[in-house]
Design an enzyme around this catalytic site. Structure first.
Site, mmCIF file in Angstrom:
data_model
loop_
_atom_site.group_PDB
_atom_site.id
_atom_site.type_symbol
_atom_site.label_atom_id
_atom_site.label_comp_id
_atom_site.label_asym_id
_atom_site.label_seq_id
_atom_site.Cartn_x
_atom_site.Cartn_y
_atom_site.Cartn_z
ATOM 1 N N TYR A 154 1.086 -1.194 -0.005
ATOM 2 C CA TYR A 154 -0.155 -0.219 -0.110
ATOM 3 C C TYR A 154 0.729 1.415 -0.003
ATOM 4 O O TYR A 154 0.684 2.034 -0.641
ATOM 5 C CB TYR A 154 -0.828 -0.004 1.104
ATOM 6 C CG TYR A 154 -1.873 1.184 1.335
ATOM 7 C CD1 TYR A 154 -3.057 0.975 0.360
ATOM 8 C CD2 TYR A 154 -1.678 2.074 2.367
ATOM 9 C CE1 TYR A 154 -3.885 2.194 0.740
ATOM 10 C CE2 TYR A 154 -2.659 3.120 2.306
ATOM 11 C CZ TYR A 154 -3.695 3.290 1.682
ATOM 12 O OH TYR A 154 -4.742 4.131 1.787
ATOM 13 N N LYS B 283 0.945 4.142 -2.867
ATOM 14 C CA LYS B 283 0.490 5.573 -2.611
ATOM 15 C C LYS B 283 1.637 6.330 -2.822
ATOM 16 O O LYS B 283 1.540 7.458 -3.244
ATOM 17 C CB LYS B 283 -0.118 5.453 -1.075
ATOM 18 C CG LYS B 283 -1.332 4.823 -0.815
ATOM 19 C CD LYS B 283 -2.510 5.297 -1.896
ATOM 20 C CE LYS B 283 -3.768 4.964 -1.319
ATOM 21 N NZ LYS B 283 -4.829 5.180 -2.429
HETATM 22 N N1 NAD Z 1 -10.134 6.063 4.945
HETATM 23 C C1 NAD Z 1 -8.976 6.474 5.309
HETATM 24 O O1 NAD Z 1 -8.726 7.038 6.123
HETATM 25 C C2 NAD Z 1 -7.722 6.600 4.126
HETATM 26 C C3 NAD Z 1 -6.664 7.196 4.191
HETATM 27 C C4 NAD Z 1 -5.870 7.456 3.419
HETATM 28 C C5 NAD Z 1 -6.078 6.960 2.169
HETATM 29 N N2 NAD Z 1 -7.451 6.566 1.803
HETATM 30 C C6 NAD Z 1 -7.884 6.239 0.516
HETATM 31 O O2 NAD Z 1 -9.032 6.508 0.109
HETATM 32 C C7 NAD Z 1 -9.500 5.497 -0.921
HETATM 33 C C8 NAD Z 1 -10.824 5.227 -0.337
HETATM 34 O O3 NAD Z 1 -10.795 4.783 0.894
HETATM 35 P P1 NAD Z 1 -12.055 4.382 1.867
HETATM 36 O O4 NAD Z 1 -11.673 4.464 3.154
HETATM 37 O O5 NAD Z 1 -13.238 4.852 1.364
HETATM 38 O O6 NAD Z 1 -12.168 2.483 1.680
HETATM 39 P P2 NAD Z 1 -13.518 1.776 1.445
HETATM 40 O O7 NAD Z 1 -12.961 0.329 1.654
HETATM 41 O O8 NAD Z 1 -14.498 2.107 2.448
HETATM 42 O O9 NAD Z 1 -14.116 2.144 0.025
HETATM 43 C C9 NAD Z 1 -13.220 1.789 -1.082
HETATM 44 C C10 NAD Z 1 -14.267 1.340 -2.255
HETATM 45 O O10 NAD Z 1 -13.294 0.802 -3.387
HETATM 46 C C11 NAD Z 1 -14.120 -0.242 -3.858
HETATM 47 N N3 NAD Z 1 -13.057 -0.991 -4.743
HETATM 48 C C12 NAD Z 1 -12.139 -1.859 -4.289
HETATM 49 N N4 NAD Z 1 -11.548 -2.202 -5.233
HETATM 50 C C13 NAD Z 1 -12.032 -1.740 -6.608
HETATM 51 C C14 NAD Z 1 -11.620 -1.972 -7.814
HETATM 52 N N5 NAD Z 1 -10.533 -2.737 -8.458
HETATM 53 N N6 NAD Z 1 -12.303 -1.278 -8.607
HETATM 54 C C15 NAD Z 1 -13.486 -0.262 -8.509
HETATM 55 N N7 NAD Z 1 -13.682 -0.419 -7.051
HETATM 56 C C16 NAD Z 1 -12.985 -1.057 -6.108
HETATM 57 C C17 NAD Z 1 -14.511 -0.919 -2.840
HETATM 58 O O11 NAD Z 1 -15.695 -1.899 -3.290
HETATM 59 C C18 NAD Z 1 -15.059 0.330 -1.947
HETATM 60 O O12 NAD Z 1 -16.481 0.528 -2.262
HETATM 61 C C19 NAD Z 1 -8.599 4.620 -1.134
HETATM 62 O O13 NAD Z 1 -7.619 4.721 -2.180
HETATM 63 C C20 NAD Z 1 -7.833 4.725 0.233
HETATM 64 O O14 NAD Z 1 -6.326 4.025 0.041
HETATM 65 C C21 NAD Z 1 -8.215 6.202 2.789
#
Ligand code: NAD
Length: 298
Positions: A155, A159
């Site tokens: 990851y 990133k």
């Molecule tokens: N939540 C946090 O604090 C946080 C922190 C840093 C980065 N992020 C990044 O933000 C983004 C969203 O994270 P989140 O926390 O909402 O995660 P989440 O798991 O709640 O949502 C992710 C969504 O992406 C979908 N998904 C997974 N693989 C996929 C694919 N190949 N094609 C299409 N859709 C796909 C999943 O079904 C899900 O609906 C991610 O890139 C994550 O790395 C989140």
């Protein structure tokens, strides 16, 4: 002040739930139309049902490959006539320490995050260049990619690679008026529910509606997905036209600008550096204040 995105068309990957859904919500509330993408058909359908009627459609496909990216851009064009915003947000975790991480764990994460961002942004920029009137690219970085994080080889690599692509694409797309920025979010979602330090807070919020403590919202910048969404709507707006090549932190009550790596200490030796010369100079020159790494624990 609300920013008006009427007439703009966006693709948000992984927008069936979590941060992506919040981004789609903010974009549509501001007047944009959105292609909701997710790998989960039920989540994508629920998302479209909750968004303003006629301004959201679902395209269920796993991002990663070129064909998926092309399908998303084509859907935006066939449904809404153009593409103004590509927001690559889809993501998964497969956390393991390095010595236990399998090739599959590594490849799966890199495929969705790094390759998915590359293929989707490439397809979007091709379309935006044809349209000839600029565009907005918003990609998803992470504190793990900026700082490194225990158990997240795959990851963090993906990133950090995304942040590197932002800096590269901002150079390449400037002439076409396309801005490229990374959102570095922190929010209570299904993803952060898997992180032990955040899990109890996410659980309390989602199951009992308990607000996140103020200390968490401020010091950690950890809030709800909707807390992060205003940044994406802002970047999609004309008010953000001049902003590109940045990694922007958002979460809870906090908005932040991340630094980009740069040389912070230099030393010179006439004729170059031998191993012995480096050993002698290290503690008194460039090695005096080594950089910290890792995300500070909440
Ligand atoms: N939540 C946090 O604090 C946080 C922190 C840093 C980065 N992020 C990044 O933000 C983004 C969203 O994270 P989140 O926390 O909402 O995660 P989440 O798991 O709640 O949502 C992710 C969504 O992406 C979908 N998904 C997974 N693989 C996929 C694919 N190949 N094609 C299409 N859709 C796909 C999943 O079904 C899900 O609906 C991610 O890139 C994550 O790395 C989140």
């Amino acid at each position: 002040m609300t920013l008006d995105l009427t007439g703009k068309v966006a693709v948000v990957t992984g927008s069936g739930r979590g941060l992506g859904l919040a981004y789609a919500r903010a974009l549509t509330i501001a007047g944009a139309s959105v292609v909701v993408n997710d790998v989960d058909p039920d989540a994508a359908k629920r998302a479209v049902d909750e968004l303003p009627a006629g301004r959201a459609v679902a395209e269920v496909v796993p991002v990663g490959d070129t064909e998926a990216a092309q399908r998303l851009v084509a859907r935006a064009v066939s449904e809404f006539g153009r593409l103004d915003v590509m927001c690559t947000n889809a993501g998964i975790l497969r956390d393991r320490v390095l010595w236990k991480m399998s090739d599959d764990d590594f490849d799966a994460v890199v495929k969705v995050h790094l390759r998915g961002t590359f293929t989707c942004v490439r397809a979007a920029v091709q379309r935006m260049r044809e349209q000839g009137d600029g565009g907005t690219v918003v990609v998803a970085g992470s504190p793990a990619g900026q700082r490194g994080n225990f158990g997240q080889t795959n990851y963090a690599a993906a990133k950090a690679g995304i942040a590197a692509m932002v800096r590269t694409w901002a150079l390449e797309t400037a002439k076409a008026g396309i801005t490229v920025n990374a959102v570095i979010p922190t929010a209570a979602t299904a993803m952060t529910r898997t992180i032990p330090a955040f899990a109890p807070y996410v659980e309390a919020l989602e199951e009992r509606g308990e607000p996140l403590p103020d200390a968490l919202r401020k010091a950690e910048g950890f809030g709800t997905p909707d807390d992060c969404a205003g940044l994406v709507a802002f970047l999609a707006s004309d008010a953000a036209r001049g902003i590109t090549g940045q990694c922007i932190g958002i979460g809870g009550d906090k908005l932040a600008l991340w630094s980009h790596p740069q040389e912070i200490a230099v030393a010179y030796a006439d004729g170059g550096w031998s191993a012995a010369a480096i050993a002698a100079a290290w503690p008194v020159s460039v090695g005096r204040h080594p950089e910290t790494y890792g995300i500070p624990a909440p």
